[in-house]
Design an enzyme around this catalytic site. Sequence first.
Site, PDB file in Angstrom:
ATOM      1  N   SER B 186       0.800  -1.225   0.000  1.00  0.00           N
ATOM      2  CA  SER B 186       0.000   0.000   0.000  1.00  0.00           C
ATOM      3  C   SER B 186       0.828   1.268   0.000  1.00  0.00           C
ATOM      4  O   SER B 186       0.301   2.337  -0.247  1.00  0.00           O
ATOM      5  CB  SER B 186      -0.932   0.002   1.195  1.00  0.00           C
ATOM      6  OG  SER B 186      -0.196   0.179   2.382  1.00  0.00           O
ATOM      7  N   HIS B 214      -5.773  -4.346  -0.221  1.00  0.00           N
ATOM      8  CA  HIS B 214      -5.848  -3.212  -1.141  1.00  0.00           C
ATOM      9  C   HIS B 214      -6.232  -3.607  -2.557  1.00  0.00           C
ATOM     10  O   HIS B 214      -6.158  -2.787  -3.470  1.00  0.00           O
ATOM     11  CB  HIS B 214      -4.511  -2.458  -1.142  1.00  0.00           C
ATOM     12  CG  HIS B 214      -4.266  -1.713   0.136  1.00  0.00           C
ATOM     13  ND1 HIS B 214      -4.723  -0.437   0.351  1.00  0.00           N
ATOM     14  CD2 HIS B 214      -3.659  -2.091   1.289  1.00  0.00           C
ATOM     15  CE1 HIS B 214      -4.390  -0.039   1.570  1.00  0.00           C
ATOM     16  NE2 HIS B 214      -3.736  -1.034   2.162  1.00  0.00           N
ATOM     17  N   LYS B 245     -11.849  -1.067   3.368  1.00  0.00           N
ATOM     18  CA  LYS B 245     -11.380  -0.462   2.114  1.00  0.00           C
ATOM     19  C   LYS B 245     -12.524  -0.547   1.093  1.00  0.00           C
ATOM     20  O   LYS B 245     -13.507   0.172   1.246  1.00  0.00           O
ATOM     21  CB  LYS B 245     -10.078  -1.120   1.697  1.00  0.00           C
ATOM     22  CG  LYS B 245      -9.019  -0.846   2.783  1.00  0.00           C
ATOM     23  CD  LYS B 245      -7.670  -1.369   2.517  1.00  0.00           C
ATOM     24  CE  LYS B 245      -6.668  -0.816   3.521  1.00  0.00           C
ATOM     25  NZ  LYS B 245      -6.923  -1.113   4.935  1.00  0.00           N
TER      26      LYS B 245
END
Lengths: 79, 399
Positions: B186, B214, B245
């Site tokens: 990330s 991610h 997320k």
Amino acid sequence: MDRAATANRIAELIEPFNKKGIAIAEDTTFAGDLEWDSLTVMDFVAAIEDEFDIIITMNQQAEIETYGQLIDAVTKLQG
Amino acid sequence: MTDLFSKFDPLIEQRRALLAGGVEDPFNLVMERVLSPTVAVCNGRETILLGTYNYMGMTFDPDVILAGKQALDDFGSGTTGSRVLNGTYAGHRAVEDALKDFYGMEHAMVFSTGYQANLGIISTVAGKGDYIVLDIDSHASIWDGCKMGDAEVVPFKHNDIVAMEKRLKRIPEGAGKLVVLEGVYSMLGDIAPLKEMIAIAKENGAMVLVDEAHSMGFIGPNGRGVAEEQGVLDDVDFVIGTFSKSVGTVGGFCVSNHPKFEILRLVCRPYVFTASLPPSVVHTAATSIRKLMHAGNKRAHLWENSRTLHKGLRDRGFQLGTEEPQSAIISVIMPDLERGAGMWEALLHEGLYVNLARPPATPAGMTLLRCSLCAEHTAEQVQTIIGMFERAGKKAGII
């Protein structure tokens, strides 16, 4: 490889990492005297591991503070 | 008396010096109102959000909101209990079923955060005498999982296939091995060569855990992540993910096909000894995950946004974390913390929020302005963002 021969090899390997040209003795510490950051430690450990075909785990690294302790550990890890 | 806080003095001094220059505190921003997945009022200014992990823009999805409201009415505000006692409601089962369908896997276990999912699975699966081989740039939750367990921990250089293989081969015969990788890293937004790495892990008798925090919802034909994109999801023993997320709420999970997986519910301490997620959260998550299964158009638009921003910033002379856009994260490399904070503030004054990332979170001591795109950013917003970067970059002396 005995301790003296191991110490000689490590002395050669540490050269390019000792950018400040500090005189290294058995009681020289990596974090204090050499002021190495975690990235330098990782690269140096990788160089030692590859040279002697050993693993120095994070757990073992936590016990190694001085140059002398590193030579002892590498001598022992070679079995 | 030794003040136990004296160890924090260098950091306190660094912060004091930074803020003494008059810069707005990058680590103390308040979102006063949130207008949409991409716009909020921050420190009194209307601001485009380019530093959230809201990749798929699900936080204001009407179906998701409705599911949460309904769950509040039907099940109350919280469970007040552990998953293994009184904390498993219909919604916890429903979200685990949604995850099994999303990934096409046999088992799913939901934790209260993504951090706890890594902490719990890694510390429980790899025990005394076992070896964990992991990428040096792994997320803090992975490192903390290693530290909490009793396994031997062996890091290797970031994304270095040869370094990983050498270390695997040096592990003593017969020891248990867990290789821990991430799909998207990330900080720089780069992806891992999972196909090659997982093949080597399997050749050397290791189990494989991949953190796809991610990439979920966005990368891979079905949004299952980088392992799916590279055709090796079947060889992954444990996928770790998060609801905070693309799913757009909070929570963490592990999915797996391991036949004995369910026993972890009794032995994994970060799962047992904490309260379960509130009903509204698990119902919003279940609804969001099922919608993400059919989000092909949004995935395509997010890729367009990522490519446009990457090219726009590179053409204007910014130094980026990857040569090509590999994920929804575009990382802009700053020369140092001071100028990074200056650039961050200049962007905030333009009306743009990005993440200022600094050591120890970043690799190689870098200061980064981390931009994360959203499928709900319009093409026009992306052009506006590029203009803001250009003006702020000139003002802060970065370009």
